[in-house]
Design a protein around this motif. Sequence first.
Motif, PDB file in Angstrom:
ATOM      1  N   LYS A 245      23.415 -41.237 -13.038  1.00 18.07           N
ATOM      2  CA  LYS A 245      22.276 -41.453 -12.118  1.00 18.07           C
ATOM      3  C   LYS A 245      22.421 -40.555 -10.886  1.00 18.07           C
ATOM      4  O   LYS A 245      21.453 -39.984 -10.407  1.00 18.07           O
ATOM      5  CB  LYS A 245      22.218 -42.925 -11.677  1.00 18.07           C
ATOM      6  CG  LYS A 245      21.684 -43.865 -12.747  1.00 18.07           C
ATOM      7  CD  LYS A 245      21.772 -45.308 -12.275  1.00 18.07           C
ATOM      8  CE  LYS A 245      21.552 -46.257 -13.453  1.00 18.07           C
ATOM      9  NZ  LYS A 245      21.932 -47.629 -13.123  1.00 18.07           N
ATOM     10  N   ARG A 439      10.046 -39.485 -16.047  1.00 15.95           N
ATOM     11  CA  ARG A 439      11.070 -40.507 -15.782  1.00 15.95           C
ATOM     12  C   ARG A 439      12.084 -40.059 -14.724  1.00 15.95           C
ATOM     13  O   ARG A 439      12.697 -40.864 -14.041  1.00 15.95           O
ATOM     14  CB  ARG A 439      11.845 -40.837 -17.081  1.00 15.95           C
ATOM     15  CG  ARG A 439      11.005 -41.405 -18.194  1.00 15.95           C
ATOM     16  CD  ARG A 439      10.539 -42.818 -17.869  1.00 15.95           C
ATOM     17  NE  ARG A 439      11.633 -43.719 -17.572  1.00 15.95           N
ATOM     18  CZ  ARG A 439      12.315 -44.373 -18.493  1.00 15.95           C
ATOM     19  NH1 ARG A 439      11.992 -44.243 -19.763  1.00 15.95           N
ATOM     20  NH2 ARG A 439      13.286 -45.185 -18.161  1.00 15.95           N
ATOM     21  N   ARG A 440      12.244 -38.736 -14.606  1.00 14.23           N
ATOM     22  CA  ARG A 440      13.256 -38.202 -13.694  1.00 14.23           C
ATOM     23  C   ARG A 440      12.780 -38.229 -12.234  1.00 14.23           C
ATOM     24  O   ARG A 440      13.585 -38.220 -11.316  1.00 14.23           O
ATOM     25  CB  ARG A 440      13.582 -36.765 -14.125  1.00 14.23           C
ATOM     26  CG  ARG A 440      14.807 -36.180 -13.467  1.00 14.23           C
ATOM     27  CD  ARG A 440      15.324 -34.978 -14.205  1.00 14.23           C
ATOM     28  NE  ARG A 440      14.321 -33.965 -14.404  1.00 14.23           N
ATOM     29  CZ  ARG A 440      14.432 -32.953 -15.250  1.00 14.23           C
ATOM     30  NH1 ARG A 440      15.505 -32.849 -16.012  1.00 14.23           N
ATOM     31  NH2 ARG A 440      13.484 -32.055 -15.388  1.00 14.23           N
ATOM     32  N   LYS A 441      11.478 -38.242 -12.066  1.00 15.20           N
ATOM     33  CA  LYS A 441      10.924 -38.062 -10.709  1.00 15.20           C
ATOM     34  C   LYS A 441      11.486 -39.038  -9.675  1.00 15.20           C
ATOM     35  O   LYS A 441      11.856 -38.625  -8.579  1.00 15.20           O
ATOM     36  CB  LYS A 441       9.399 -38.115 -10.751  1.00 15.20           C
ATOM     37  CG  LYS A 441       8.815 -36.747 -11.091  1.00 15.20           C
ATOM     38  CD  LYS A 441       7.315 -36.740 -11.069  1.00 15.20           C
ATOM     39  CE  LYS A 441       6.830 -35.345 -11.484  1.00 15.20           C
ATOM     40  NZ  LYS A 441       5.439 -35.333 -11.872  1.00 15.20           N
ATOM     41  N   PRO A 442      11.570 -40.333  -9.969  1.00 11.65           N
ATOM     42  CA  PRO A 442      12.083 -41.254  -8.936  1.00 11.65           C
ATOM     43  C   PRO A 442      13.503 -40.909  -8.485  1.00 11.65           C
ATOM     44  O   PRO A 442      13.841 -41.082  -7.321  1.00 11.65           O
ATOM     45  CB  PRO A 442      12.072 -42.625  -9.631  1.00 11.65           C
ATOM     46  CG  PRO A 442      11.206 -42.469 -10.818  1.00 11.65           C
ATOM     47  CD  PRO A 442      11.181 -41.034 -11.189  1.00 11.65           C
ATOM     48  N   TYR A 443      14.315 -40.410  -9.397  1.00 11.49           N
ATOM     49  CA  TYR A 443      15.697 -40.065  -9.041  1.00 11.49           C
ATOM     50  C   TYR A 443      15.732 -38.809  -8.175  1.00 11.49           C
ATOM     51  O   TYR A 443      16.526 -38.684  -7.263  1.00 11.49           O
ATOM     52  CB  TYR A 443      16.524 -39.796 -10.307  1.00 11.49           C
ATOM     53  CG  TYR A 443      16.756 -40.993 -11.171  1.00 11.49           C
ATOM     54  CD1 TYR A 443      17.798 -41.878 -10.879  1.00 11.49           C
ATOM     55  CD2 TYR A 443      15.957 -41.245 -12.278  1.00 11.49           C
ATOM     56  CE1 TYR A 443      18.033 -42.991 -11.687  1.00 11.49           C
ATOM     57  CE2 TYR A 443      16.182 -42.349 -13.086  1.00 11.49           C
ATOM     58  CZ  TYR A 443      17.218 -43.224 -12.784  1.00 11.49           C
ATOM     59  OH  TYR A 443      17.452 -44.309 -13.578  1.00 11.49           O
ATOM     60  N   SER A 445      13.203 -37.453  -6.281  1.00 15.10           N
ATOM     61  CA  SER A 445      12.574 -37.556  -4.973  1.00 15.10           C
ATOM     62  C   SER A 445      13.385 -38.509  -4.092  1.00 15.10           C
ATOM     63  O   SER A 445      13.594 -38.295  -2.950  1.00 15.10           O
ATOM     64  CB  SER A 445      11.153 -38.057  -5.101  1.00 15.10           C
ATOM     65  OG  SER A 445      11.150 -39.315  -5.735  1.00 15.10           O
TER      66      SER A 445
END
Lengths: 445, 98
Positions: A245, A439-443, A445
């Motif tokens: 993560k 799916r990667r965007k929240p991690y 940003s």
Amino acid sequence: MKICLINPKNLFVSSYQPLSDWYWQAPEMERMRFFSTGPSLGLLTVASLTPPDIEVEYIDEVYAPIDFKQNYDLVGVTGMPIQAMRAYQIAEEFRKRGVKTVMGGQHATIMPDEVSRHVDTVVCGEAERQWGELIQDLRKNRLQRFYGDPRAGTVALSTSPLPRYELLNPVFYGDVPIQISRGCSHDCDFCCTTLVYGKKFRHKTIAQILEQVETVLKLWPKKPYIYFSDENMFVARGFVKELLKKLIPYKLNWHTNSDISIAWDEELLELIYLSGGRRILFGVESINDSSMDGIDRHNWKFKQVKKYKEAIHIIQEHGIAFYGSFIVGLDNDGTDIFQKTLDFVRDAKIFSGQFAVPTPFPGTRLYHRVKAENRLLSEDWSKYSGVEVLITPKKMSVDELQEGMFWLWKNVVNFEYFKQMAEHFKNIMGELGHKMRIRRKPYVS
Amino acid sequence: MDKTELTDAIRNIIHDVADIDPAQIKGDTHFVKDLGMDSLMGLEVVALIERRYSIKISEDDLMQILTLDKAIEIAIQYIGKEKAGDSATSPNKIHEVQ
């Protein structure tokens, strides 16, 4: 005071000339050639353990010549068995000139008595425990013959310093190794890892690992491939998920080694993809049940054979290329193993593979067994490449094994095979790439 | 097909896949030797080009895509064939993803 740390060169592939020529010349092997000669992480760690008032030079002999006329206070060599003979030559050349020499690393840990005939000092085991004392003795000009007590146990990796990556010339290295953990519980018949690092799995802290990643990204002008150089990166699942993560924002492209148990952990597979894990080498070893029986201490791999195809399918559907590492010519393998292995690779749509013969690395159970059976063909460590036949096979001739293994390489590592797999992977990557970027965007940003 | 738009689109796809600054990607920049891309990234790039333009690039042509210039040249060929209704080279209508 000045120390020179040398990673010895050995470019031997095989005395079977067609294989050796193909390795060095085939365009399909270009990438493997480029990525096969990485730096010695062990020496970079030793450099880091050396006090700052001592100048350290690092030489990777594949890329830079050794100047034997340099007046170093100490020359350190390292290596796996295949590098040992060259390490001895280097040490002996410096000793002739009155320069003190030391050897550590895998081969020195396993074969200290042999190594001590070629160098002044041998370091057995992990440098984190031994190097400080050795430096103190060097300053007092009273180096001992041996450092390292096998009974002392392993070190806590939280004490391992950041390797001195700045000693490397980034131009030479497409893959940059970062070590997360040491130790492997599988304890396979043919593997030296347990002898060097033990069975207990130990890992660095997430902060240590991120510091390594950030250091490498700062030093390399182009984003490199990160190679997490662990035997099996995913043993401590909770820890590794937290790490992955944290790695997502770095947008890395990385590869590593594992066993197939990751196939049954959906969350882990997704985190591997999201953090940039694209290629994993899996020790498939053999698709022949009877050859797998007893290959590791707990017979774990034997129990997995029937699950291989399903596991490969799941792993690759998650956008992770499965690199199968196969051993052919095990004691229960007949000459049909080559065609059966190729059929398996094609049926399972394995992205790519590598093929080896049983190699009796010194100190392993396999080494002791074949030596007792008088089947060991050579103890010239410089030939211990993994693709040189060094054990008399039970159910085929040496020539049949050498030719059959080469036949597998040519049938899998070629453009025609890649084209066959390309359609399959295009479909997976096209579907997955878009979905995962969301799916990667929240991690990120 | 506007070549500038196609060039920008492919640059952006490479940026998305490999996190490489689009400005670094020149026409003759070699994807493997200069950008450090691997075959899997290459496949992802091609898959996204296919989806964006509803084309299907053959495996033989795919092997040629090692620079931006070559990617543009091949994409233009396929887009042209698609527009001409050559179903043999573009059998699948695929949803655009962007």
